[in-house]
Design a protein around this motif. Structure first.
Motif, PDB file in Angstrom:
ATOM      1  N   SER A  11      16.963   6.265  -3.518  1.00 53.19           N
ATOM      2  CA  SER A  11      15.712   5.491  -3.472  1.00 53.19           C
ATOM      3  C   SER A  11      15.110   5.480  -2.075  1.00 53.19           C
ATOM      4  O   SER A  11      15.811   5.651  -1.070  1.00 53.19           O
ATOM      5  CB  SER A  11      15.978   4.041  -3.902  1.00 53.19           C
ATOM      6  OG  SER A  11      16.412   3.971  -5.233  1.00 53.19           O
ATOM      7  N   ILE A  12      13.806   5.263  -2.040  1.00 56.95           N
ATOM      8  CA  ILE A  12      13.127   4.956  -0.789  1.00 56.95           C
ATOM      9  C   ILE A  12      13.083   3.432  -0.696  1.00 56.95           C
ATOM     10  O   ILE A  12      12.474   2.770  -1.535  1.00 56.95           O
ATOM     11  CB  ILE A  12      11.705   5.538  -0.746  1.00 56.95           C
ATOM     12  CG1 ILE A  12      11.761   7.069  -0.811  1.00 56.95           C
ATOM     13  CG2 ILE A  12      10.976   5.087   0.523  1.00 56.95           C
ATOM     14  CD1 ILE A  12      10.397   7.733  -0.882  1.00 56.95           C
ATOM     15  N   VAL A  13      13.764   2.881   0.285  1.00 53.62           N
ATOM     16  CA  VAL A  13      13.848   1.430   0.445  1.00 53.62           C
ATOM     17  C   VAL A  13      12.834   0.987   1.491  1.00 53.62           C
ATOM     18  O   VAL A  13      12.864   1.443   2.634  1.00 53.62           O
ATOM     19  CB  VAL A  13      15.262   0.996   0.866  1.00 53.62           C
ATOM     20  CG1 VAL A  13      15.306  -0.521   1.085  1.00 53.62           C
ATOM     21  CG2 VAL A  13      16.287   1.412  -0.178  1.00 53.62           C
ATOM     22  N   LEU A  14      11.934   0.105   1.078  1.00 55.18           N
ATOM     23  CA  LEU A  14      10.942  -0.482   1.986  1.00 55.18           C
ATOM     24  C   LEU A  14      11.356  -1.923   2.241  1.00 55.18           C
ATOM     25  O   LEU A  14      11.415  -2.732   1.314  1.00 55.18           O
ATOM     26  CB  LEU A  14       9.553  -0.452   1.357  1.00 55.18           C
ATOM     27  CG  LEU A  14       9.021   0.913   0.897  1.00 55.18           C
ATOM     28  CD1 LEU A  14       7.618   0.751   0.301  1.00 55.18           C
ATOM     29  CD2 LEU A  14       8.998   1.902   2.051  1.00 55.18           C
TER      30      LEU A  14
ATOM     31  N   ARG B 223       0.834  -1.209   0.000  1.00 55.50           N
ATOM     32  CA  ARG B 223       0.000   0.000   0.000  1.00 55.50           C
ATOM     33  C   ARG B 223       0.865   1.254   0.000  1.00 55.50           C
ATOM     34  O   ARG B 223       0.623   2.196  -0.751  1.00 55.50           O
ATOM     35  CB  ARG B 223      -0.938   0.003   1.213  1.00 55.50           C
ATOM     36  CG  ARG B 223      -2.163  -0.894   1.079  1.00 55.50           C
ATOM     37  CD  ARG B 223      -2.994  -0.811   2.357  1.00 55.50           C
ATOM     38  NE  ARG B 223      -4.269  -1.477   2.223  1.00 55.50           N
ATOM     39  CZ  ARG B 223      -5.384  -0.912   1.763  1.00 55.50           C
ATOM     40  NH1 ARG B 223      -5.359   0.357   1.390  1.00 55.50           N
ATOM     41  NH2 ARG B 223      -6.506  -1.589   1.688  1.00 55.50           N
ATOM     42  N   LEU B 224       1.883   1.263   0.852  1.00 60.56           N
ATOM     43  CA  LEU B 224       2.753   2.436   0.921  1.00 60.56           C
ATOM     44  C   LEU B 224       3.534   2.597  -0.378  1.00 60.56           C
ATOM     45  O   LEU B 224       3.710   3.725  -0.870  1.00 60.56           O
ATOM     46  CB  LEU B 224       3.708   2.307   2.108  1.00 60.56           C
ATOM     47  CG  LEU B 224       4.656   3.490   2.330  1.00 60.56           C
ATOM     48  CD1 LEU B 224       3.876   4.799   2.513  1.00 60.56           C
ATOM     49  CD2 LEU B 224       5.555   3.233   3.544  1.00 60.56           C
ATOM     50  N   ALA B 225       3.984   1.495  -0.953  1.00 59.81           N
ATOM     51  CA  ALA B 225       4.713   1.563  -2.228  1.00 59.81           C
ATOM     52  C   ALA B 225       3.847   2.191  -3.313  1.00 59.81           C
ATOM     53  O   ALA B 225       4.337   2.970  -4.141  1.00 59.81           O
ATOM     54  CB  ALA B 225       5.156   0.165  -2.647  1.00 59.81           C
TER      55      ALA B 225
ATOM     56  N   ARG C 148       9.188   8.940  -7.015  1.00 55.23           N
ATOM     57  CA  ARG C 148      10.429   8.605  -6.331  1.00 55.23           C
ATOM     58  C   ARG C 148      10.802   7.165  -6.631  1.00 55.23           C
ATOM     59  O   ARG C 148       9.943   6.305  -6.808  1.00 55.23           O
ATOM     60  CB  ARG C 148      10.265   8.776  -4.808  1.00 55.23           C
ATOM     61  CG  ARG C 148      10.158  10.205  -4.318  1.00 55.23           C
ATOM     62  CD  ARG C 148      11.474  10.950  -4.403  1.00 55.23           C
ATOM     63  NE  ARG C 148      12.533  10.332  -3.628  1.00 55.23           N
ATOM     64  CZ  ARG C 148      12.831  10.678  -2.370  1.00 55.23           C
ATOM     65  NH1 ARG C 148      12.146  11.638  -1.765  1.00 55.23           N
ATOM     66  NH2 ARG C 148      13.833  10.102  -1.741  1.00 55.23           N
ATOM     67  N   LYS C 149      12.085   6.902  -6.687  1.00 50.62           N
ATOM     68  CA  LYS C 149      12.547   5.530  -6.864  1.00 50.62           C
ATOM     69  C   LYS C 149      12.203   4.714  -5.623  1.00 50.62           C
ATOM     70  O   LYS C 149      12.399   5.173  -4.494  1.00 50.62           O
ATOM     71  CB  LYS C 149      14.058   5.497  -7.070  1.00 50.62           C
ATOM     72  CG  LYS C 149      14.558   6.154  -8.341  1.00 50.62           C
ATOM     73  CD  LYS C 149      16.078   6.063  -8.408  1.00 50.62           C
ATOM     74  CE  LYS C 149      16.626   6.770  -9.626  1.00 50.62           C
ATOM     75  NZ  LYS C 149      18.119   6.718  -9.642  1.00 50.62           N
TER      76      LYS C 149
END
Length: 215
Positions: free
Chosen positions: A90-93, A22-24, A32-33
């Motif tokens: 990047s935003i890493v999840l 969901r957040l992705a 954003r990457k």
């Protein structure tokens, strides 16, 4: 642009994967990457180690070996995938990180927290998440969801860690709650015993606050 490292933690069955997805989806709207990954695993070598760690066939695995295998998987993951992604902005999840080792291996197996932290600080080169979303559900609910996901059979489809007794999972949950209390500047405790929409709304609101702070 500096990347942001976000981890999701909590008992098995708390809905981490659902909330990460969901957040992705929301982050994708910001152009954003995004890198979505998990532990143990995330790279070719780390996934090989994961297959050993979680396989119920290896019931004889010693506690020390479990700690070191998780750390080995993490070392490869952090240096091959996470750090390069952060360096690229990047935003890493990430589904689980060092908090999981503290909860599952230190508290759950009765190993010194200091020992587990020392091993994992070395493995991760001291990498700390920018934000951790700690999804919380009672241990009984955790096992109920796991069995439902496995099709109702009490043991079928569960991995080596999930097969452990209720008391172990209660200890793990209490450890997660302790981490959230002690590190509230990094960890947001989220009641995951609610509907998916409510949980997602809380996470998204905090994420946007975090993003404002980073900009």
């Amino acid at each position: 642009m500096t990347g942001i490292f976000i981890t999701f933690e909590g008992p098995d069955g708390a809905g981490k994967t659902t909330q990460i997805n969901r957040l992705a989806g929301e982050i994708a709207k910001l152009n954003r990457k995004i890198v979505f990954t998990r532990e143990p695993g995330g790279t070719r070598i780390s996934d090989k180690i994961r297959s050993i760690i979680l396989d119920p066939e290896y019931a004889e695995m010693k506690n020390q070996a479990e700690v070191l295998l998780y750390a080995a998987s993490r070392a490869q993951h952090v240096h091959e995938k996470i750090i390069p992604a952060l360096n690229e902005g990047s935003i890493v999840l990430c589904d689980r990180f060092i908090d999981a080792s503290v909860a599952y291996q230190a508290h759950g197996l009765g190993i010194s927290v200091d020992t587990v932290l020392m091993i994992n600080r070395f493995a991760s080169s001291g990498l700390i998440p920018t934000r951790t979303y700690m999804l919380d559900i009672p241990a009984q609910e955790s096992l109920k969801r796991l069995h439902k996901r496995a099709g109702g059979d009490e043991d079928a489809g569960l991995d080596r860690i999930e097969l452990r007794k209720l008391e172990y999972h209660r200890t793990v949950r209490e450890a997660f709650l302790g981490i959230a209390k002690e590190q509230s500047d990094r960890v947001l405790l989220v009641n995951a015993n609610r509907g998916e929409e409510e949980i997602a709304a809380d996470i998204l609101a905090d994420f946007y606050r975090l993003l404002d702070q980073q900009n």
